[in-house]
Design a protein around this motif. Sequence first.
Motif, PDB file in Angstrom:
ATOM      1  N   LYS A  97       0.850  -1.192   0.000  1.00 61.48           N
ATOM      2  CA  LYS A  97       0.000   0.000   0.000  1.00 61.48           C
ATOM      3  C   LYS A  97       0.888   1.245   0.000  1.00 61.48           C
ATOM      4  CE  LYS A  97      -3.922  -2.406   1.307  1.00 61.48           C
ATOM      5  NZ  LYS A  97      -3.573  -3.652   0.780  1.00 61.48           N
ATOM      6  N   GLU A  98       0.850   1.988  -1.097  1.00 61.17           N
ATOM      7  CA  GLU A  98       1.695   3.182  -1.229  1.00 61.17           C
ATOM      8  C   GLU A  98       1.452   4.214  -0.138  1.00 61.17           C
ATOM      9  OE1 GLU A  98       2.328   4.955  -5.105  1.00 61.17           O
ATOM     10  OE2 GLU A  98       1.668   3.082  -6.035  1.00 61.17           O
ATOM     11  N   GLY A  99       0.270   4.217   0.429  1.00 57.86           N
ATOM     12  CA  GLY A  99      -0.062   5.192   1.465  1.00 57.86           C
ATOM     13  C   GLY A  99       0.471   4.856   2.846  1.00 57.86           C
ATOM     14  N   ASP A 100       0.996   3.648   3.033  1.00 58.39           N
ATOM     15  CA  ASP A 100       1.542   3.273   4.339  1.00 58.39           C
ATOM     16  C   ASP A 100       2.732   4.152   4.688  1.00 58.39           C
ATOM     17  OD1 ASP A 100      -0.326   1.275   4.542  1.00 58.39           O
ATOM     18  OD2 ASP A 100       1.085  -0.384   4.283  1.00 58.39           O
ATOM     19  N   SER A 101       2.825   4.554   5.944  1.00 60.56           N
ATOM     20  CA  SER A 101       3.901   5.454   6.368  1.00 60.56           C
ATOM     21  C   SER A 101       5.283   4.826   6.190  1.00 60.56           C
ATOM     22  CB  SER A 101       3.698   5.868   7.820  1.00 60.56           C
ATOM     23  OG  SER A 101       3.702   4.734   8.669  1.00 60.56           O
ATOM     24  N   ASP A 102       5.364   3.507   6.250  1.00 66.86           N
ATOM     25  CA  ASP A 102       6.664   2.836   6.102  1.00 66.86           C
ATOM     26  C   ASP A 102       6.764   2.080   4.773  1.00 66.86           C
ATOM     27  OD1 ASP A 102       4.839   0.870   6.797  1.00 66.86           O
ATOM     28  OD2 ASP A 102       6.271  -0.251   8.016  1.00 66.86           O
ATOM     29  N   PHE A 103       6.059   2.589   3.760  1.00 69.08           N
ATOM     30  CA  PHE A 103       6.012   1.941   2.438  1.00 69.08           C
ATOM     31  C   PHE A 103       7.406   1.648   1.885  1.00 69.08           C
ATOM     32  CE2 PHE A 103       5.823   2.613  -2.264  1.00 69.08           C
ATOM     33  CZ  PHE A 103       5.151   1.453  -2.599  1.00 69.08           C
ATOM     34  N   LEU A 104       8.274   2.638   1.877  1.00 68.75           N
ATOM     35  CA  LEU A 104       9.616   2.461   1.320  1.00 68.75           C
ATOM     36  C   LEU A 104      10.397   1.411   2.107  1.00 68.75           C
ATOM     37  CD1 LEU A 104      11.571   3.305  -0.857  1.00 68.75           C
ATOM     38  CD2 LEU A 104      12.341   5.159   0.617  1.00 68.75           C
ATOM     39  N   ASN A 105      10.304   1.447   3.426  1.00 74.56           N
ATOM     40  CA  ASN A 105      10.999   0.449   4.253  1.00 74.56           C
ATOM     41  C   ASN A 105      10.459  -0.960   3.992  1.00 74.56           C
ATOM     42  OD1 ASN A 105      12.749   2.252   5.475  1.00 74.56           O
ATOM     43  ND2 ASN A 105      11.320   2.693   7.140  1.00 74.56           N
ATOM     44  N   GLN A 106       9.150  -1.076   3.765  1.00 73.92           N
ATOM     45  CA  GLN A 106       8.567  -2.379   3.438  1.00 73.92           C
ATOM     46  C   GLN A 106       9.165  -2.925   2.147  1.00 73.92           C
ATOM     47  OE1 GLN A 106       4.257  -2.551   3.374  1.00 73.92           O
ATOM     48  NE2 GLN A 106       4.134  -1.050   5.026  1.00 73.92           N
ATOM     49  N   LEU A 107       9.295  -2.072   1.138  1.00 73.00           N
ATOM     50  CA  LEU A 107       9.846  -2.505  -0.151  1.00 73.00           C
ATOM     51  C   LEU A 107      11.307  -2.930  -0.023  1.00 73.00           C
ATOM     52  CD1 LEU A 107       8.338   0.078  -2.669  1.00 73.00           C
ATOM     53  CD2 LEU A 107       7.516  -2.221  -2.132  1.00 73.00           C
ATOM     54  N   ILE A 108      12.083  -2.156   0.709  1.00 74.61           N
ATOM     55  CA  ILE A 108      13.502  -2.487   0.891  1.00 74.61           C
ATOM     56  C   ILE A 108      13.650  -3.789   1.661  1.00 74.61           C
ATOM     57  CG2 ILE A 108      15.639  -1.764   2.037  1.00 74.61           C
ATOM     58  CD1 ILE A 108      14.763   1.163   1.327  1.00 74.61           C
ATOM     59  N   ASP A 109      12.905  -3.937   2.750  1.00 64.98           N
ATOM     60  CA  ASP A 109      12.956  -5.159   3.557  1.00 64.98           C
ATOM     61  C   ASP A 109      12.523  -6.367   2.727  1.00 64.98           C
ATOM     62  OD1 ASP A 109      13.369  -6.475   6.136  1.00 64.98           O
ATOM     63  OD2 ASP A 109      11.184  -6.715   6.167  1.00 64.98           O
ATOM     64  N   ASN A 110      11.485  -6.178   1.932  1.00 60.70           N
ATOM     65  CA  ASN A 110      10.977  -7.242   1.075  1.00 60.70           C
ATOM     66  C   ASN A 110      12.027  -7.686   0.069  1.00 60.70           C
ATOM     67  OD1 ASN A 110       9.341  -7.848  -1.676  1.00 60.70           O
ATOM     68  ND2 ASN A 110       8.220  -8.591   0.103  1.00 60.70           N
ATOM     69  N   LYS A 111      12.649  -6.716  -0.601  1.00 59.14           N
ATOM     70  CA  LYS A 111      13.677  -7.038  -1.592  1.00 59.14           C
ATOM     71  C   LYS A 111      14.835  -7.795  -0.938  1.00 59.14           C
ATOM     72  CE  LYS A 111      17.122  -5.055  -4.588  1.00 59.14           C
ATOM     73  NZ  LYS A 111      18.077  -3.985  -4.608  1.00 59.14           N
ATOM     74  N   GLU A 112      15.282  -7.322   0.223  1.00 58.34           N
ATOM     75  CA  GLU A 112      16.379  -7.990   0.925  1.00 58.34           C
ATOM     76  C   GLU A 112      16.020  -9.432   1.267  1.00 58.34           C
ATOM     77  OE1 GLU A 112      17.214  -5.501   4.296  1.00 58.34           O
ATOM     78  OE2 GLU A 112      18.331  -4.051   3.098  1.00 58.34           O
ATOM     79  N   GLY A 113      14.786  -9.653   1.698  1.00 56.95           N
ATOM     80  CA  GLY A 113      14.345 -11.002   2.034  1.00 56.95           C
ATOM     81  C   GLY A 113      14.362 -11.941   0.843  1.00 56.95           C
ATOM     82  N   TRP A 114      13.865 -11.462  -0.287  1.00 55.40           N
ATOM     83  CA  TRP A 114      13.843 -12.306  -1.484  1.00 55.40           C
ATOM     84  C   TRP A 114      15.256 -12.579  -2.000  1.00 55.40           C
ATOM     85  CZ3 TRP A 114      10.034 -15.226  -1.710  1.00 55.40           C
ATOM     86  CH2 TRP A 114       8.735 -14.801  -1.447  1.00 55.40           C
ATOM     87  N   VAL A 115      16.125 -11.584  -1.967  1.00 56.63           N
ATOM     88  CA  VAL A 115      17.502 -11.796  -2.410  1.00 56.63           C
ATOM     89  C   VAL A 115      18.185 -12.825  -1.514  1.00 56.63           C
ATOM     90  CG1 VAL A 115      19.788 -10.702  -2.619  1.00 56.63           C
ATOM     91  CG2 VAL A 115      17.769  -9.564  -3.563  1.00 56.63           C
ATOM     92  N   PHE A 116      17.953 -12.739  -0.203  1.00 56.87           N
ATOM     93  CA  PHE A 116      18.542 -13.704   0.726  1.00 56.87           C
ATOM     94  C   PHE A 116      18.032 -15.113   0.432  1.00 56.87           C
ATOM     95  CE2 PHE A 116      18.719 -16.008   4.791  1.00 56.87           C
ATOM     96  CZ  PHE A 116      20.085 -15.963   5.014  1.00 56.87           C
ATOM     97  N   MET A 117      16.703 -15.256   0.267  1.00 59.56           N
ATOM     98  CA  MET A 117      16.137 -16.575  -0.023  1.00 59.56           C
ATOM     99  C   MET A 117      16.711 -17.142  -1.318  1.00 59.56           C
ATOM    100  SD  MET A 117      13.837 -18.371  -2.112  1.00 59.56           S
ATOM    101  CE  MET A 117      12.650 -17.235  -2.781  1.00 59.56           C
ATOM    102  N   LEU A 118      16.794 -16.328  -2.366  1.00 64.40           N
ATOM    103  CA  LEU A 118      17.313 -16.810  -3.647  1.00 64.40           C
ATOM    104  C   LEU A 118      18.798 -17.182  -3.548  1.00 64.40           C
ATOM    105  CD1 LEU A 118      15.495 -14.348  -6.066  1.00 64.40           C
ATOM    106  CD2 LEU A 118      15.077 -16.816  -5.834  1.00 64.40           C
ATOM    107  N   THR A 119      19.540 -16.442  -2.770  1.00 60.76           N
ATOM    108  CA  THR A 119      20.951 -16.771  -2.556  1.00 60.76           C
ATOM    109  C   THR A 119      21.081 -18.110  -1.844  1.00 60.76           C
ATOM    110  OG1 THR A 119      21.506 -14.418  -2.463  1.00 60.76           O
ATOM    111  CG2 THR A 119      23.106 -15.961  -1.504  1.00 60.76           C
TER     112      THR A 119
END
Length: 138
Positions: A97-119
């Motif tokens: 949800k773009e309107g969430d106050s921590d939207f950017l942090n959610q995206l960064i955390d999400n990307k890091e999680g997927w990169v870790f899993m794929l690694t």
Amino acid sequence: MKIAKPASEVFEAFVDPTKIGYFWFSSSSERWKQDRTITLEYKEYDAIVEILVMEIMANKKIVFQWGEPGQERTVTISLTEQDGLSTIVEVSEEGFKEGDSDFLNQLIDNKEGWVFMLTCLKGYLESGVSTLRTGLAK
């Protein structure tokens, strides 16, 4: 992420409950099949996650939904076999949800999680390393 294994081996790593613990979750309640709710456990974090498998195309695609009611997100894992010897694995997650106050942090955390899993997946399938997933610390 390019994995030097055929799509069938990559696909099985996700859907087979005896394999997923080597690179992602500690355990999976059962084999992933369409229209099933699967319980995934992270023993290290004392966490349990339920997913609803929405679509399965053997060796090609896995689509599932997870998250709290009203905040569900849809994950698509796409497998593209290159030459019978390697597979490109792509992960996309929708529903932020773009309107969430921590939207950017959610995206960064999400990307890091997927990169870790794929690694971890790459290490497990290509080299037999089954302990990388336990190294994540937050």
